[in-house]
Design an enzyme around this catalytic site. Structure first.
Site, PDB file in Angstrom:
ATOM      1  N   ASP A 183       0.845  -1.187   0.000  1.00 38.68           N
ATOM      2  CA  ASP A 183       0.000   0.000   0.000  1.00 38.68           C
ATOM      3  C   ASP A 183       0.888   1.246   0.000  1.00 38.68           C
ATOM      4  O   ASP A 183       1.602   1.510   0.964  1.00 38.68           O
ATOM      5  CB  ASP A 183      -0.902  -0.013   1.237  1.00 38.68           C
ATOM      6  CG  ASP A 183      -1.950   1.089   1.199  1.00 38.68           C
ATOM      7  OD1 ASP A 183      -1.901   1.940   0.294  1.00 38.68           O
ATOM      8  OD2 ASP A 183      -2.815   1.099   2.094  1.00 38.68           O
ATOM      9  N   HIS A 185      -0.449   4.275  -0.283  1.00 40.27           N
ATOM     10  CA  HIS A 185      -1.219   5.277   0.462  1.00 40.27           C
ATOM     11  C   HIS A 185      -1.180   6.645  -0.209  1.00 40.27           C
ATOM     12  O   HIS A 185      -1.382   7.675   0.446  1.00 40.27           O
ATOM     13  CB  HIS A 185      -0.671   5.386   1.889  1.00 40.27           C
ATOM     14  CG  HIS A 185      -1.723   5.228   2.950  1.00 40.27           C
ATOM     15  ND1 HIS A 185      -2.099   6.236   3.791  1.00 40.27           N
ATOM     16  CD2 HIS A 185      -2.483   4.169   3.292  1.00 40.27           C
ATOM     17  CE1 HIS A 185      -3.034   5.818   4.619  1.00 40.27           C
ATOM     18  NE2 HIS A 185      -3.283   4.550   4.332  1.00 40.27           N
ATOM     19  N   GLU A 209      -1.066  -0.873  -4.142  1.00 45.05           N
ATOM     20  CA  GLU A 209      -2.310  -0.156  -3.874  1.00 45.05           C
ATOM     21  C   GLU A 209      -2.061   1.337  -3.788  1.00 45.05           C
ATOM     22  O   GLU A 209      -1.094   1.779  -3.172  1.00 45.05           O
ATOM     23  CB  GLU A 209      -2.888  -0.676  -2.556  1.00 45.05           C
ATOM     24  CG  GLU A 209      -4.134   0.009  -2.078  1.00 45.05           C
ATOM     25  CD  GLU A 209      -4.664  -0.628  -0.804  1.00 45.05           C
ATOM     26  OE1 GLU A 209      -5.327   0.082  -0.025  1.00 45.05           O
ATOM     27  OE2 GLU A 209      -4.415  -1.834  -0.571  1.00 45.05           O
ATOM     28  N   GLU A 235      -9.986   2.951  -2.732  1.00 42.85           N
ATOM     29  CA  GLU A 235     -10.546   3.153  -1.399  1.00 42.85           C
ATOM     30  C   GLU A 235     -11.049   4.572  -1.206  1.00 42.85           C
ATOM     31  O   GLU A 235     -11.890   4.818  -0.335  1.00 42.85           O
ATOM     32  CB  GLU A 235      -9.530   2.808  -0.317  1.00 42.85           C
ATOM     33  CG  GLU A 235      -8.381   3.778  -0.190  1.00 42.85           C
ATOM     34  CD  GLU A 235      -7.380   3.341   0.872  1.00 42.85           C
ATOM     35  OE1 GLU A 235      -7.354   3.958   1.951  1.00 42.85           O
ATOM     36  OE2 GLU A 235      -6.635   2.382   0.610  1.00 42.85           O
ATOM     37  N   ASP A 257     -14.764   0.735  -0.918  1.00 45.01           N
ATOM     38  CA  ASP A 257     -15.023   0.442   0.494  1.00 45.01           C
ATOM     39  C   ASP A 257     -16.530   0.400   0.695  1.00 45.01           C
ATOM     40  O   ASP A 257     -17.237   1.348   0.353  1.00 45.01           O
ATOM     41  CB  ASP A 257     -14.379   1.523   1.365  1.00 45.01           C
ATOM     42  CG  ASP A 257     -14.396   1.187   2.843  1.00 45.01           C
ATOM     43  OD1 ASP A 257     -15.495   0.909   3.357  1.00 45.01           O
ATOM     44  OD2 ASP A 257     -13.326   1.206   3.476  1.00 45.01           O
ATOM     45  N   HIS A 284     -11.878  -2.666   0.096  1.00 44.38           N
ATOM     46  CA  HIS A 284     -11.130  -2.050   1.182  1.00 44.38           C
ATOM     47  C   HIS A 284     -11.951  -2.200   2.460  1.00 44.38           C
ATOM     48  O   HIS A 284     -13.152  -1.955   2.471  1.00 44.38           O
ATOM     49  CB  HIS A 284     -10.929  -0.569   0.844  1.00 44.38           C
ATOM     50  CG  HIS A 284     -10.212   0.231   1.873  1.00 44.38           C
ATOM     51  ND1 HIS A 284     -10.855   1.113   2.718  1.00 44.38           N
ATOM     52  CD2 HIS A 284      -8.898   0.326   2.180  1.00 44.38           C
ATOM     53  CE1 HIS A 284      -9.973   1.712   3.490  1.00 44.38           C
ATOM     54  NE2 HIS A 284      -8.784   1.257   3.194  1.00 44.38           N
TER      55      HIS A 284
END
Length: 381
Positions: A183, A185, A209, A235, A257, A284
């Site tokens: 991830d 982020h 991700e 996400e 999500d 997510h």
């Protein structure tokens, strides 16, 4: 049957639950939350509740249409998350009313079990190795870790080497039979991603991700083109129209999500859209039990599902655990790195209402950290 009451509960560690009660006694639960902005979403739920009170809860699609489109100003994380939690609760009521699990209402199951993964932390390779070994001992076959901590706008060679070293430590523990996802982020920009991903490729990550922030989606095709690693995102996207550009750019995995992207109703449509592009669904879910139950119901019935994130035991839960809010944790029991399909009506879980009400008496005010670069400027968390 009519909707008689809607309540919300701010519960630790950082969640918002909603309870939808009917005049027949049926109760549905949902999880409408934006982490760090739970109080704002709570107010949005209260506003949307004005429409739902007195309505037939079984008209799930009609309510979704009105809740998302009935206002002149639409979309965004707060509104779509409020709708998501209410939508989960309505599906929960519908399943109970018809005496079937939600996945039966979505067309029936296409799988008997759902593969899951857990997050592992640690700043140093040794810490990552220990955390990965613990998850392997627990029987998990898939893990996810942050690709890095805070990154420079264009990472130094030392920063890039640190990313590779941490992933290599995890791969050494996992071997070739298990998967590790990374991830980013949104902490890396396009220049950084172009430098890092080719160096990670020999370690064969499952996927990377959010290599870019959502507002840089116009660069995703460049990332996909330069990356030998499958790219995942989603996400922080809140409806199917927002997934169109990433899918057209060639991402391999979409990650809506269930508590942000309009709930069960919209995520099943996002999955169908992704399927037309040959992309896979990996919802997510670093959230609570209701979000996980909703995610699993979609996973049971979705052909292009890949793997499910879950947060049992994650570091965010210090002092409060996902399972604490369940009467019976059995539906979430891990079996060989999977959760077996469960067929209880509705979302398939029983919320411990007394525990929720106790926790709601001490509402949280969780906020995510704010990071800064050494020169004092803002850095992505």
């Amino acid at each position: 049957m009519k909707i008689a009451r809607i309540e919300t509960f701010l519960v630790p560690p950082r969640w918002l639950f909603c309870r939808v009660e009917t005049d027949t006694g049926l109760v549905g639960w949902g999880e409408p939350v934006v982490e760090g902005r739970a109080e704002v979403v709570r107010t949005a739920v209260e506003v949307l509740a004005e429409y739902l009170l007195g309505e037939d809860p079984l008209r799930v699609e009609q309510h979704w249409q009105v809740l998302t489109k009935g206002g002149f100003y639409r979309g965004g994380p707060v509104l779509s998350s409020a709708v998501a939690g209410l939508d989960q609760a309505l599906w929960d009521i519908a399943g109970q009313a018809y005496g079937v699990p939600v996945h039966a209402l979505l067309g029936g199951p296409v799988r008997d079990r759902v593969r899951i993964y857990s997050w592992v932390g640690g700043d140093e390779p040794g810490e990552i190795a220990d955390a990965a070994a613990a998850q392997v001992a627990a029987g998990l076959t898939g893990l996810k870790m942050n690709a890095s901590g805070q990154l420079s706008p264009i990472p130094t060679p030392a920063e890039i080497d640190a990313v590779v070293a941490r992933v290599a430590a995890a791969r050494a523990v996992l071997g070739d039979e298990r998967d590790i996802a990374l991830d980013f982020h949104g902490r890396a920009g396009l220049a950084a991603v172009r430098r890092i991903l080719p160096e990670l490729a020999p370690l064969r990550p499952f996927f990377v991700e959010e290599p870019l922030l959502p507002d840089q989606a116009h660069h995703l095709r460049d990332v996909v083109t330069c990356s030998p690693v499958p790219v995942a995102t989603g996400e922080r996207l809140y409806g199917r129209s927002e997934f169109l550009a990433p899918l057209q750019a060639g991402v391999s995995v979409v990650q809506p999500d269930l508590s942000h992207a309009g709930g069960i109703s919209e995520v099943r449509r996002i999955a169908a859209l992704a399927e037309t592009y040959g992309a896979l669904l990996a919802p997510h879910c670093p959230l609570g039990p209701i979000a996980l139950a909703a995610s699993l119901q979609v996973a049971f019935a979705t052909p292009n599902f890949l793997i499910q994130e879950q947060s049992i035991g994650i570091h965010y839960h210090a002092g409060s655990e996902l399972l604490d809010y369940l009467v019976d944790p059995e539906p979430f029991r891990f079996v060989d790195g999977h959760i077996l399909r469960f067929d209880r009506p509705g979302l398939g879980i029983t919320i411990d209402e007394a525990a929720v009400r106790r926790a709601g008496q001490s509402p949280h005010a969780w906020r995510n950290p704010v990071w800064r670069h050494p020169d004092g400027s803002f850095a992505e968390w």
